[in-house]
Design a protein around this motif. Structure first.
Motif, mmCIF file in Angstrom:
data_model
loop_
_atom_site.group_PDB
_atom_site.id
_atom_site.type_symbol
_atom_site.label_atom_id
_atom_site.label_comp_id
_atom_site.label_asym_id
_atom_site.label_seq_id
_atom_site.Cartn_x
_atom_site.Cartn_y
_atom_site.Cartn_z
ATOM 1 N N GLU A 196 27.599 13.178 0.026
ATOM 2 C CA GLU A 196 27.259 11.836 0.516
ATOM 3 C C GLU A 196 28.109 11.513 2.014
ATOM 4 O O GLU A 196 27.840 10.929 2.619
ATOM 5 C CB GLU A 196 27.627 10.877 -0.516
ATOM 6 C CG GLU A 196 27.397 9.465 -0.290
ATOM 7 C CD GLU A 196 27.472 8.653 -1.483
ATOM 8 O OE1 GLU A 196 27.389 7.387 -1.055
ATOM 9 O OE2 GLU A 196 27.639 9.103 -2.569
ATOM 10 N N ASN A 197 29.429 12.144 1.845
ATOM 11 C CA ASN A 197 30.311 11.935 2.804
ATOM 12 C C ASN A 197 30.495 13.082 3.804
ATOM 13 O O ASN A 197 31.591 13.192 4.681
ATOM 14 C CB ASN A 197 31.661 11.413 2.360
ATOM 15 C CG ASN A 197 31.637 10.182 1.398
ATOM 16 O OD1 ASN A 197 30.894 9.169 1.932
ATOM 17 N ND2 ASN A 197 32.159 10.085 0.493
ATOM 18 N N ARG A 198 29.448 14.074 3.827
ATOM 19 C CA ARG A 198 29.517 15.138 4.725
ATOM 20 C C ARG A 198 28.376 14.971 5.784
ATOM 21 O O ARG A 198 27.798 14.197 5.594
ATOM 22 C CB ARG A 198 29.102 16.415 3.826
ATOM 23 C CG ARG A 198 30.119 16.623 2.618
ATOM 24 C CD ARG A 198 31.398 17.782 2.840
ATOM 25 N NE ARG A 198 31.966 18.341 1.695
ATOM 26 C CZ ARG A 198 32.682 19.354 1.801
ATOM 27 N NH1 ARG A 198 32.735 20.177 3.114
ATOM 28 N NH2 ARG A 198 33.235 19.978 0.757
ATOM 29 N N ASP A 199 28.778 15.951 6.877
ATOM 30 C CA ASP A 199 27.641 15.770 7.780
ATOM 31 C C ASP A 199 26.738 16.843 7.613
ATOM 32 O O ASP A 199 26.642 17.875 8.124
ATOM 33 C CB ASP A 199 28.480 16.122 9.256
ATOM 34 C CG ASP A 199 27.785 15.829 10.418
ATOM 35 O OD1 ASP A 199 26.790 14.985 10.365
ATOM 36 O OD2 ASP A 199 27.932 16.477 11.529
ATOM 37 N N VAL A 200 25.825 16.486 6.804
ATOM 38 C CA VAL A 200 24.697 17.374 6.321
ATOM 39 C C VAL A 200 23.480 16.444 6.411
ATOM 40 O O VAL A 200 23.537 15.279 6.100
ATOM 41 C CB VAL A 200 24.923 17.787 4.634
ATOM 42 C CG1 VAL A 200 23.645 18.575 4.432
ATOM 43 C CG2 VAL A 200 26.045 18.482 4.569
ATOM 44 N N LEU A 201 22.589 17.248 6.883
ATOM 45 C CA LEU A 201 21.050 16.642 7.247
ATOM 46 C C LEU A 201 20.167 17.344 6.038
ATOM 47 O O LEU A 201 20.012 18.798 6.215
ATOM 48 C CB LEU A 201 20.618 16.761 8.534
ATOM 49 C CG LEU A 201 19.115 16.521 8.767
ATOM 50 C CD1 LEU A 201 18.960 14.833 8.378
ATOM 51 C CD2 LEU A 201 18.770 16.883 10.127
ATOM 52 N N PHE A 202 19.358 16.934 5.215
ATOM 53 C CA PHE A 202 18.405 17.661 4.564
ATOM 54 C C PHE A 202 16.845 17.379 5.127
ATOM 55 O O PHE A 202 16.295 16.448 5.419
ATOM 56 C CB PHE A 202 18.139 16.639 2.945
ATOM 57 C CG PHE A 202 19.341 17.416 2.126
ATOM 58 C CD1 PHE A 202 18.789 18.173 1.062
ATOM 59 C CD2 PHE A 202 20.589 16.993 2.196
ATOM 60 C CE1 PHE A 202 19.751 18.500 0.262
ATOM 61 C CE2 PHE A 202 21.482 17.426 1.365
ATOM 62 C CZ PHE A 202 21.060 18.291 0.294
ATOM 63 N N MET A 203 16.303 18.440 5.747
ATOM 64 C CA MET A 203 15.026 18.301 6.170
ATOM 65 C C MET A 203 13.855 18.692 5.042
ATOM 66 O O MET A 203 14.080 19.375 4.323
ATOM 67 C CB MET A 203 14.622 19.430 7.008
ATOM 68 C CG MET A 203 15.423 19.187 8.353
ATOM 69 S SD MET A 203 14.885 20.334 9.857
ATOM 70 C CE MET A 203 14.960 21.807 9.138
ATOM 71 N N ILE A 204 12.740 17.704 4.974
ATOM 72 C CA ILE A 204 12.039 17.800 3.762
ATOM 73 C C ILE A 204 10.481 18.229 4.269
ATOM 74 O O ILE A 204 9.963 17.272 5.156
ATOM 75 C CB ILE A 204 12.070 16.292 2.993
ATOM 76 C CG1 ILE A 204 13.461 16.122 2.424
ATOM 77 C CG2 ILE A 204 10.819 16.581 1.769
ATOM 78 C CD1 ILE A 204 13.355 14.823 1.807
#
Length: 410
Positions: free
Chosen positions: A267-275
């Motif tokens: 939630e507080n990380r620089d992560v992007l989920f691609m769907i």
């Protein structure tokens, strides 16, 4: 050698794509392989359609209606079982008459009936059947979901509203037993896991049983610069990117609830989920991280997505040997998946990816975190690619099938 591959579809769904790729692999080896389907979606000149559109639709809806009424007008489990009581007449087709080998793949939903399978076997032609799920050796189900009744002839099926010792699953099991007795079948499982299950069913007795994975074109699915690929696709250059892909992304069997729960870790990380896949918006609304919904992506455009991602996640609850894992690994992208089906045969835990405990969202998140922030990404990438080159390259798989085609079954 004239090889007739038979599949309900040519490029819709993992099983169909595997059959299509096998046809291409065999043709690359100089064999006259052709694909006969109920519904053609590609423009490949070596793919042919069995029957007319009206007839094929009628067969499909007739079978679904039978299942619908069998379960007292309930849509629950409508596509979890198949009864193969209707289908096309392949034995009357010119391609069948020319064939030296008849190679069945996924042939449900109105493609072939058990009566037609019986006629195929009675023809005396060599028959190979690649199993992409459990249906060929159970009464009616595609995935037994922990049930072991198929080991003793089915009955008391939990997919039926009114199970009994002589229910539809038991009757269909006996019909399959009768049909399979008309000739010899060389059953091929796409994973060792499925082969082991198939070996426990009376339906595979007196037939041959092997395991051969699906083929992949490792020149098309190959690593390229992650930065260059992200520039091409307009993606963030230095953000951690997690890719999830499925034909229907919101399908509960793909484990989306566990993915949503696991996303809370980032939630507080620089992560992007691609769907990638239809209905991705349903997942995105519930993820705890930033997400990018891509919709349906054609197979020819998937390699760049794999290359752009730092990892591919597949929290699927029912799998055999997922093409998506194979494709991602071929592009040098490590994968995280649950310990189910053939996934542990593909992902070697902490060597080329991470195998999470089944239905454990916390461990799924742990695997994602380990690959993104802790593991040696270059080593994982090299190991992932090496696994595919060694075990799934299309020419190797084609040659293994050619050995079966030309060999003598017991």
């Amino acid at each position: 050698m004239n090889i007739l591959i038979v599949s309900t579809y040519d490029i819709r769904g993992g099983a169909a794509i595997a059959a299509f790729r096998l046809m291409q692999a065999l043709r690359a080896q100089g064999e006259n392989a052709r694909l006969l389907v109920r519904e053609k979606l590609s423009d490949n000149e070596h793919v042919f359609v069995l029957g007319g559109k009206r007839e094929n639709k009628r067969n499909f809806y007739w079978e679904r209606a039978r299942i619908f009424f069998q379960n007292s007008l309930s849509r629950k489990n409508l596509f979890d079982i198949s009864i193969a009581d209707t289908g096309g007449f392949i034995t009357e087709h010119p391609l069948f008459r020319e064939a030296d080998i008849v190679h069945l793949h996924w042939i449900n939903q109105g493609m072939l009936s058990l009566a037609e399978i019986k006629r195929i076997l009675a023809s005396g032609k060599k028959v190979v059947w690649t199993m992409h799920d459990m249906w060929p050796f159970t009464g009616i189900c595609h995935h037994a979901a922990g049930c072991s009744n198929y080991q003793k002839g089915c009955g008391n099926c939990h997919y039926l509203k009114f199970p009994s010792t002589k229910d539809l699953s038991r009757r269909l099991f006996l019909e399959k037993e009768s049909a399979y007795a008309s000739g010899k079948i060389h059953f091929v499982a796409c994973s060792q896991w499925l082969k082991n299950l198939a070996g426990e069913s009376p339906l595979t007795q007196f037939h041959s049983l092997s395991d051969i994975p699906n083929p992949l074109n490792i020149s098309f699915y190959a690593p390229k610069s992650k930065i260059d690929t992200r520039k091409l696709l307009g993606l963030p250059l230095y953000k951690k990117i997690v890719l999830f892909a499925a034909v229907k992304a919101s399908d509960k069997r793909k484990g989306v609830d566990y993915l949503i729960e696991a996303s809370q870790e980032f939630e507080n990380r620089d992560v992007l989920f691609m769907i990638a896949g239809t209905n991705g918006e349903e997942i995105a609304r519930n993820l705890s991280t930033k997400s990018l919904v891509l919709g349906y992506i054609s197979p020819e455009n998937m390699p760049n997505l794999y290359r752009a991602a730092d990892l591919f996640v597949t929290p699927s609850l029912q799998e055999n040997l997922p093409n998506t894992i194979m494709e991602a690994m071929a592009c040098g992208t490590p994968c995280v998946g649950f310990e189910t089906g053939g996934i542990p045969e593909m992902i070697y835990h902490t060597i080329n990816g991470y195998v999470a405990q089944y239905r454990n969202a916390e461990d799924l998140a742990r695997g994602i975190r380990w690959i993104l922030f802790e593991a040696d990404s270059e080593e994982l990438s090299e190991n992932a690619r090496s696994k595919v080159v060694m075990d799934y390259a299309q020419e190797k798989i084609a040659n293994r099938y050619l050995q079966i085609y030309g060999g003598q079954d017991r």
